[in-house]
Write a protein that holds these residues in place. Sequence first.
Motif, PDB file in Angstrom:
ATOM      1  N   LYS A 184      -9.811  11.649  -5.412  1.00  0.00           N
ATOM      2  CA  LYS A 184      -9.511  10.376  -4.761  1.00  0.00           C
ATOM      3  C   LYS A 184      -9.606  10.596  -3.256  1.00  0.00           C
ATOM      4  O   LYS A 184      -8.960  11.507  -2.724  1.00  0.00           O
ATOM      5  N   VAL A 185     -10.373   9.784  -2.574  1.00  0.00           N
ATOM      6  CA  VAL A 185     -10.571   9.929  -1.132  1.00  0.00           C
ATOM      7  C   VAL A 185      -9.745   8.876  -0.407  1.00  0.00           C
ATOM      8  O   VAL A 185      -9.946   7.674  -0.596  1.00  0.00           O
ATOM      9  N   ILE A 186      -8.797   9.347   0.410  1.00  0.00           N
ATOM     10  CA  ILE A 186      -7.896   8.457   1.145  1.00  0.00           C
ATOM     11  C   ILE A 186      -8.541   8.096   2.479  1.00  0.00           C
ATOM     12  O   ILE A 186      -8.844   8.965   3.296  1.00  0.00           O
ATOM     13  N   LEU A 187      -8.728   6.797   2.713  1.00  0.00           N
ATOM     14  CA  LEU A 187      -9.396   6.327   3.921  1.00  0.00           C
ATOM     15  C   LEU A 187      -8.434   6.144   5.092  1.00  0.00           C
ATOM     16  O   LEU A 187      -8.868   6.122   6.238  1.00  0.00           O
ATOM     17  N   THR A 215      -6.485   3.577  -0.339  1.00  0.00           N
ATOM     18  CA  THR A 215      -6.251   2.947   0.954  1.00  0.00           C
ATOM     19  C   THR A 215      -5.561   3.870   1.942  1.00  0.00           C
ATOM     20  O   THR A 215      -6.007   4.003   3.079  1.00  0.00           O
ATOM     21  N   SER A 216      -4.457   4.508   1.534  1.00  0.00           N
ATOM     22  CA  SER A 216      -3.517   5.006   2.537  1.00  0.00           C
ATOM     23  C   SER A 216      -2.766   6.248   2.081  1.00  0.00           C
ATOM     24  O   SER A 216      -2.654   6.530   0.882  1.00  0.00           O
ATOM     25  N   THR A 217      -2.215   6.947   3.070  1.00  0.00           N
ATOM     26  CA  THR A 217      -1.311   8.053   2.786  1.00  0.00           C
ATOM     27  C   THR A 217       0.115   7.561   2.549  1.00  0.00           C
ATOM     28  O   THR A 217       0.939   8.283   2.006  1.00  0.00           O
ATOM     29  N   GLY A 218       0.411   6.353   3.000  1.00  0.00           N
ATOM     30  CA  GLY A 218       1.779   5.848   2.973  1.00  0.00           C
ATOM     31  C   GLY A 218       2.581   6.275   4.179  1.00  0.00           C
ATOM     32  O   GLY A 218       3.752   5.925   4.308  1.00  0.00           O
ATOM     33  N   LYS A 219       1.944   7.036   5.083  1.00  0.00           N
ATOM     34  CA  LYS A 219       2.624   7.532   6.280  1.00  0.00           C
ATOM     35  C   LYS A 219       2.247   6.745   7.536  1.00  0.00           C
ATOM     36  O   LYS A 219       2.770   7.018   8.618  1.00  0.00           O
ATOM     37  N   VAL A 220       1.327   5.791   7.393  1.00  0.00           N
ATOM     38  CA  VAL A 220       0.838   5.001   8.522  1.00  0.00           C
ATOM     39  C   VAL A 220       0.990   3.527   8.194  1.00  0.00           C
ATOM     40  O   VAL A 220       0.750   3.102   7.068  1.00  0.00           O
ATOM     41  N   SER A 221       1.395   2.744   9.189  1.00  0.00           N
ATOM     42  CA  SER A 221       1.525   1.299   9.006  1.00  0.00           C
ATOM     43  C   SER A 221       0.436   0.582   9.800  1.00  0.00           C
ATOM     44  O   SER A 221       0.176   0.953  10.950  1.00  0.00           O
ATOM     45  N   PRO A 222      -0.234  -0.424   9.193  1.00  0.00           N
ATOM     46  CA  PRO A 222      -0.035  -0.905   7.835  1.00  0.00           C
ATOM     47  C   PRO A 222      -0.673   0.023   6.804  1.00  0.00           C
ATOM     48  O   PRO A 222      -1.659   0.698   7.096  1.00  0.00           O
ATOM     49  N   PRO A 251      -4.765   1.305  -4.158  1.00  0.00           N
ATOM     50  CA  PRO A 251      -3.940   0.932  -3.012  1.00  0.00           C
ATOM     51  C   PRO A 251      -2.631   1.717  -3.069  1.00  0.00           C
ATOM     52  O   PRO A 251      -2.066   1.920  -4.141  1.00  0.00           O
ATOM     53  N   ALA A 252      -2.167   2.157  -1.916  1.00  0.00           N
ATOM     54  CA  ALA A 252      -0.948   2.977  -1.876  1.00  0.00           C
ATOM     55  C   ALA A 252      -0.183   2.681  -0.599  1.00  0.00           C
ATOM     56  O   ALA A 252      -0.767   2.504   0.469  1.00  0.00           O
ATOM     57  N   GLY A 253       1.147   2.642  -0.738  1.00  0.00           N
ATOM     58  CA  GLY A 253       2.006   2.417   0.419  1.00  0.00           C
ATOM     59  C   GLY A 253       2.361   0.956   0.593  1.00  0.00           C
ATOM     60  O   GLY A 253       1.483   0.107   0.716  1.00  0.00           O
ATOM     61  N   GLY A 254       3.653   0.663   0.548  1.00  0.00           N
ATOM     62  CA  GLY A 254       4.123  -0.693   0.803  1.00  0.00           C
ATOM     63  C   GLY A 254       4.117  -1.617  -0.396  1.00  0.00           C
ATOM     64  O   GLY A 254       4.467  -2.788  -0.265  1.00  0.00           O
ATOM     65  N   ILE A 255       3.730  -1.125  -1.571  1.00  0.00           N
ATOM     66  CA  ILE A 255       3.737  -1.952  -2.789  1.00  0.00           C
ATOM     67  C   ILE A 255       5.068  -1.692  -3.485  1.00  0.00           C
ATOM     68  O   ILE A 255       5.258  -0.658  -4.127  1.00  0.00           O
TER      69      ILE A 255
END
Length: 314
Positions: A184-187, A215-222, A251-255
Amino acid sequence: MPDLSTFADTAASPAELRGFLHGLPAVDQVGAEERAARLATRSIKTSAKAYAIDLAISMVDLTTLEGADTPGKVRALCAKAAHPDPADASVPKVAAVCVYSDLVGEAVRALDGTGIGVASVATAFPSGRAPLDAKLADTRRAIDDGATEIDMVIDRGAFLAGDHQKVFDEIVAVKAECGDVHLKVILETGELVTYDNVRRASWLAMLAGADFIKTSTGKVSPAATLPVTLVMLEAVRDFRARTGRQVGVKPAGGIRTTKDAIKYLVLVNETAGPDWLTPEWFRLGASSLLNDLLMQRRKLTTGVYGGPDYFTLD
């Protein structure tokens, strides 16, 4: 027009890669945001909601990525992944547990015999800033310890500086290290600034061999948003139409809520199509989402909420 089916194998030149990525159609920002907002208003009937909740549970990558993670915390998370509600055996298990590479062995032992995947965030998560040999060593360690999925984060600095070839080559190298293990490639879409960059990064990752784009690492907003996920879903849909190869989306982070999760399922169905509505092709990266799904499921089956303290905290 390059042959996209062999793009990674032929080691596309920097000029060819850049030309292809910058030749992609521009994203209509207003249109993407309006379509995502419109789909988010779809009402779901009770029977469909029950199905959607179980589907969402089965798509969860239950995640803990904190510096304070301990073997005991990972074992507890794995127990929850296999039996989300110990009082109700009909609740499906989640798709995978996602941990740092040094805790992969702990997760593998705890999940033995469950069929649940173990995902590891390798490659200098969350920054993606490390020499390639270090990223490959991290990947190799996780796989040797039993990881079935690798969540790789791209070097956003290189991408934003226009060095698409470096990002491409690193994904190719990590995918080669993975072999049959899913990549899985996180952008990190929150740092890509524009929807056009999200589309380009999505195609770049898929051309380089990604099995999933995330989508995300969950460490950056948004972190994950509906419009960004819409752009990524359009990319995997169009990529399959061009190459015949299907790529997943995560999708990852904020869900955090059942309502959020169902919005994403509607988005998948209406954008990429029902072929992506399985854990094999769509995941939800989350830590707190599972509890809300369990609360809403209990409400549908019993008529009363279990309450947030009924289920274990993550």
